[in-house]
Design an enzyme around this catalytic site. Sequence first.
Site, PDB file in Angstrom:
ATOM      1  N   HIS A 421      42.848  17.700 -24.952  1.00 12.71           N
ATOM      2  CA  HIS A 421      43.990  18.152 -25.754  1.00 12.71           C
ATOM      3  C   HIS A 421      44.986  18.933 -24.914  1.00 12.71           C
ATOM      4  CE1 HIS A 421      46.169  21.002 -28.368  1.00 12.71           C
ATOM      5  NE2 HIS A 421      46.255  19.938 -29.148  1.00 12.71           N
ATOM      6  N   CYS A 752      56.306   5.102  13.843  1.00  8.18           N
ATOM      7  CA  CYS A 752      55.978   6.097  12.823  1.00  8.18           C
ATOM      8  C   CYS A 752      56.308   7.484  13.374  1.00  8.18           C
ATOM      9  CB  CYS A 752      54.512   6.008  12.404  1.00  8.18           C
ATOM     10  SG  CYS A 752      53.313   5.966  13.740  1.00  8.18           S
TER      11      CYS A 752
END
Length: 805
Positions: A421, A752
């Site tokens: 919840h 990279c």
Amino acid sequence: MTADTALVVSFEAVGRGDVARVGGKNASLGEMVVKLGAEGVAVPPGFATTAEAYWRYVEANGLKQRIVSALGDLERGKVALAEAGQRIRRAFLDGDWPKETAEAITSAYRELCGRIGKPDADVAVRSSATAEDLPDASFAGQQETFLNIRGERALLDACRRCYASLFTDRAIVYRATKGFDHLAVALSVGVQMMVRSDIGGAGVMFSIDTETGFDKVVLINAAWGLGENVVQGAVDPDEYQVFKPLLADSSLVPIIEKRCGDKKLKMIYATGEARPTRNVPTSKAERAAFVLTDAEILGLARWASIIEAHYGQPMDMEWAKDGASGKLYIVQARPETVQSRREVGALKSYRILSKGKTITSGLSIGDAVVSGTVCLIESAKDIGRFVDGAVLVTSTTDPDWVPIMKRAKAIVTDHGGRTSHAAIVSRELGLPAVVGTGDATHVLHDEQNVTISCAEGDEGFVYEGSAEVAIEELDLSSVPATRTKVMLNVANPAAAFHWWRLPADGVGLARMEFVINSHIKVHPMALVCYDTLKDEAAKRRIAELTMGYVDKTDYFVDRLSRALARIAAAHHPAPVIVRMSDFKTNEYADLVGGAEFEPEEENPMLGFRGASRYYSPRYAQGFALECRAIRRLRKEMGFTNVIMMIPFCRSTKEADRVLEVMAANGLARGEDGLEVYVMCEIPSNVILAKAFAERFDGFSIGSNDLTQLTLGVDRDSAELAGLFDEQDEAVKWMIRSVVTKAHEAGAKVGLCGQAPSDHPEFAEFLVSCGIDSMSVSPDSFLAVKRHVAAAEQAMETNAKETKRA
């Protein structure tokens, strides 16, 4: 009696077009029974009372005027919400059933008992409001559900209590907030065969990632016993994630996450007590075990995919496993109403620059970082003292807490999973939350200044004090197209899904060593040689981390393959280049149990690292575990988009030895489409580029190491920082040379590093070399993409002008 005036209908007689008659929940159950049963989706049989039955009950007991009176007094401020709600609920509970309605319900119940094959069968009685479970209004948890109801009298009483629950305080507030007329909403009651999950298990399932909206995974939460504990957040459940696109191949097991929750409680049937269910502690064995087998996880995920495809939208489902028969069932299905409705024109990125010490951690809900003052409330009776704008800290929440949750800055709970919840409401409200910490109410206190971080992946953190945070918005509305691929560098699997919306061309660098350090923590050789380890403290720590694994090495393979799978899934089917481990010896030694297996070196940067480890007797068995993880990732899980990359490969002889070791471990280059790349970070890689290209499918330029070794500059030296320059002409010559030679040999080349984002002119240089790809950090992606597009455009313009001249 006509369809419009029927008081009770079987699930077989309704579909999703009947929300006005039987509410969203029951309409959906009927839809699945009728349309999806043939596809194998199992739904427990049952029936529903209609809106007509509700209005007859209201009319027979004169309730309309009493509702109007109580709500009018509330609106005028004459009574408080609690008193108004209590008056309406008491009126419903004191009402009598119209004879015809009672007979219709009990007759349908007797017929259901006959179908089940036992008198006074136990049933689940669920509320289904005619305005709930609509695509833009999730009424989850607003009305009541009653489990293990037996007999006609108990059933009628449960149905009456469902009617009354239409006017719980939370439901009154929720309808008012959403703009629904209280007297325009009716309530249908669904009566279903009770699945004996009290002796099995149950939980919640989403066909979308609840935090990032990544739409290619199914998220499943599971706990022992009845499912209410998962919904209420009373337990910390198991969590499983499954990659949907690979489910069609029954030979694959694309489970990319399996996390065992502590599951300290389970809800079971009660006997001889006022309430039909009760919570009891679970055994140590139950806490340590997964609720579902891999086959059951995959079965539920396939059902989720079928249900989602049928409804044409992401779905929120509840499931149950019958402990007596072993069968799985879907007991609820409704539209997911948060992520699927999120409009994303921009991605907000939070970067923590400085922070206090970590106080506690749990599951992150949302992706924001906020600082605030703690307001600790342990009981719903004390919610009146909540301070607006505070960080709400509590054990768990239920719908009664919603009014103060709306006024909170963030939420932290002791218990609950992603489908609890607290998690669901936090998402709806757009609040960051950390759930399932286990100890927040113990380690935090009122008026304490803290930072809540949900921006670091699956794990959320509570830090002491106010952190310094940089917030950046990445505009995705106008990303230019480029011929040069722009890929991502990814280190943290937990955060991989956060970037799925970036239109990247894949992952150019997934760092295995980061995964080992953060997700495994143990030196692989310490797992291989666990029985002979001399370090007793390390041995105890390894025993804790590998609990549940008979073979300690399975822990490494399992954790590594699943962590890498998250990265591979986020970008599938685009290529994901995984660099095999590239720790230096001092970094390996820092892993748990690592000191026994690493030599002490004066210069680890140039020492026993990268490819040289993979065939060495010191580490060959450790590399074999890395290979097992990659083999499982590609062959068992199905992520054939994964490319292997070998770091710091000094010579072609070394390349041959590594490829031989890989083949011996079931990873032969070219077999099953396996591509193998090599890092280009040593001058020898450039000088012998053609020879390396005969052995590898591609190169990835590591600009840091290549600059260091070309210029003879220690990249960590502050004294020499001014000499370390990736744009030095010697380094650029190296890059241009390897691109040219690799292309001549038919191999791909990428780079990279951050240089293309920090220096637009460097991106322009790389484009001019004809490089195939650049790989950068996610928060640099858009800047580099624009730099590359500008460079390509400039080259095109220059070419045209040259042609004219």
